[in-house]
Design a protein around this motif. Structure first.
Motif, PDB file in Angstrom:
ATOM      1  N   ARG A  97       6.955   3.603  -1.300  1.00 39.04           N
ATOM      2  CA  ARG A  97       6.859   5.041  -1.038  1.00 39.04           C
ATOM      3  C   ARG A  97       6.072   5.317   0.241  1.00 39.04           C
ATOM      4  N   GLN A  98       5.021   4.533   0.459  1.00 40.57           N
ATOM      5  CA  GLN A  98       4.232   4.712   1.682  1.00 40.57           C
ATOM      6  C   GLN A  98       5.063   4.378   2.916  1.00 40.57           C
ATOM      7  N   ALA A 128       0.112   0.579  -9.845  1.00 41.82           N
ATOM      8  CA  ALA A 128       1.520   0.514 -10.227  1.00 41.82           C
ATOM      9  C   ALA A 128       1.682  -0.158 -11.586  1.00 41.82           C
ATOM     10  N   TYR A 144       4.290   1.861  -4.853  1.00 39.93           N
ATOM     11  CA  TYR A 144       3.550   2.749  -3.961  1.00 39.93           C
ATOM     12  C   TYR A 144       3.641   2.293  -2.501  1.00 39.93           C
ATOM     13  N   TYR A 163      -2.739   5.690   1.400  1.00 39.74           N
ATOM     14  CA  TYR A 163      -1.492   6.124   0.768  1.00 39.74           C
ATOM     15  C   TYR A 163      -1.523   7.639   0.584  1.00 39.74           C
ATOM     16  N   SER A 202      -2.499  -1.112  -3.990  1.00 41.49           N
ATOM     17  CA  SER A 202      -1.707  -0.254  -4.868  1.00 41.49           C
ATOM     18  C   SER A 202      -1.096  -0.974  -6.068  1.00 41.49           C
TER      19      SER A 202
END
Length: 388
Positions: free
Chosen positions: A65-66, A52, A62, A352, A48
């Motif tokens: 967030r995951q 980003a 990311y 993700y 990720s």
């Protein structure tokens, strides 16, 4: 750990819910799910970062967030796994109705995010994919119909489930989302087989599926492009499949090294649909086999535990959830190695995604709840052995 070594334990009446849940839940499957989630975070650290940086976000935006969404999904899974089969059925039917209404609203307020398929609802800056939440609810609804049809004087539940599956498949194909439509149809077929299949209806469904595929090929440029790309004898190295195929070949047995992969800089969906390509390139075949093993353990153990069940709903719904979980993983990895056409389907608990990981948590929570050891199953097993 007692169950892992000595087998299942009996349930004692009056136990608090947490100790009773811990003694009855399938700990091996639970451990495998946590292992998949941990591997997803590990792979996300590499996959990720390019996205980003491209979007001007912190490098591990990311991944964070995951971790948040995945952590929430794990909590949801644990809570649902404590429910009884009746509560699972009610939750599934209610979830199906909500997701069904959301899918009906997609043509009006849905968005495609530039991907050519209207599959998402944008709510308060967040995107939600209703079809992800529809799957576990659909399994529960059809299992309820099929189980009811086995009762004396019961309704024609199998026919009801067939019409429900047909409506859902058509709605998903119109988005177009042929991957989810195929998964829904497969789930229904497995449950219908377990419930007692009519060969006439199975042949009819197979014929309709072939006709639908031919029609979609001629009517949908999106579908035709993916089929043509899959059937082409040569892979364009500038496509997602080309990048993924090259990454898997470069990884070999042990991989090129942590953080040394290059496919993540070329694939826009490296952290979602093609995360297995990142795993194969950086960690090699060993990591891929480890991931496959975890999925196989979950599906196999769930099906073996369901063999002992006498409750038709538990047996049918559990089989549908387990097979859908395993086949979704199979489709995702099959696309990456060009065994299947591109589907746009995530790898459960590894890729993700917000909707996908939470929906996977709901489905796995339902499966863990249905495969828990229950007193009825233990007594039935004792009586069966005594009758030998």
């Amino acid at each position: 750990m007692t169950e892992m070594v000595f087998g299942t334990t009996s349930v004692r009446a009056g136990d608090p819910i947490l100790p009773r849940w811990w003694r009855t839940v399938d700990k091996w499957s639970l451990a495998c799910v946590l292992g998949l989630f941990a591997m997803g975070l590990l792979l996300g650290l590499a996959a990720s970062v390019p996205l980003a940086e491209k979007n001007g976000l912190p490098r591990f935006y990311y991944v964070q967030r995951q971790a948040i969404m995945g952590g929430f999904a794990i909590v949801v899974m644990l809570v649902i796994s404590m429910l009884s089969p009746r509560q699972v059925r009610r939750l599934g039917v209610l979830g199906f109705l909500c997701a069904f209404v959301a899918i009906l609203a997609l043509p009006v307020i849905g968005t495609d995010f530039g991907k050519g398929a209207t599959r998402w609802l944008s709510i308060a800056g967040m995107s939600v994919q209703p079809s992800e939440f529809l799957k576990p609810g659909f399994v529960a609804l059809c299992a309820w119909f099929m189980a009811s049809s086995q009762e004396v004087g019961g309704p024609p539940g199998k026919i009801y489930s067939f019409f429900a599956a047909s409506i859902i498949v058509v709605l998903l194909a119109l988005q177009p989302d042929f991957g989810q439509a195929s998964l829904v149809l497969f789930s229904w077929g497995v449950m219908y087989f377990v419930a007692g299949a009519s060969m006439v209806l199975l042949v009819l469904v197979a014929a309709l599926t072939v006709c639908g595929g031919v029609f979609a090929y001629g009517a949908s440029e999106h579908f035709a492009r993916r089929i043509d790309g899959f059937l082409s004898p040569e892979v364009d190295p500038r496509t997602q499949l080309g990048y993924a195929t090259n990454a898997i070949q470069e990884g070999g047995f042990f991989g090129v090294g942590v953080g040394e992969g290059t496919v993540k800089w070329s694939l826009p969906d490296a952290h979602t649909d093609f995360i297995i390509a990142v795993a194969a390139e950086e960690y090699g075949l060993i990591m891929v086999l480890a991931i496959i093993t975890l999925y196989c353990v979950i599906v196999t153990r769930s099906l073996l535990r369901l063999l002992k069940e006498s409750d038709p709903f538990v047996r049918i719904a559990g089989t549908g959830l387990a097979c859908a979980f395993g086949v979704q993983a199979l489709i995702n990895m099959g696309v990456a190695v060009r065994l299947l056409p591109a589907k746009g389907m995530t790898l459960p608990f590894v890729s993700y995604g917000g909707s996908s990981v939470i929906a996977s948590g709901i489905a796995m929570g339902m499966l863990l709840a249905l495969t828990r050891t229950r007193p009825r199953g233990e007594i039935a097993e004792i009586l069966r052995r005594a009758g030998r």
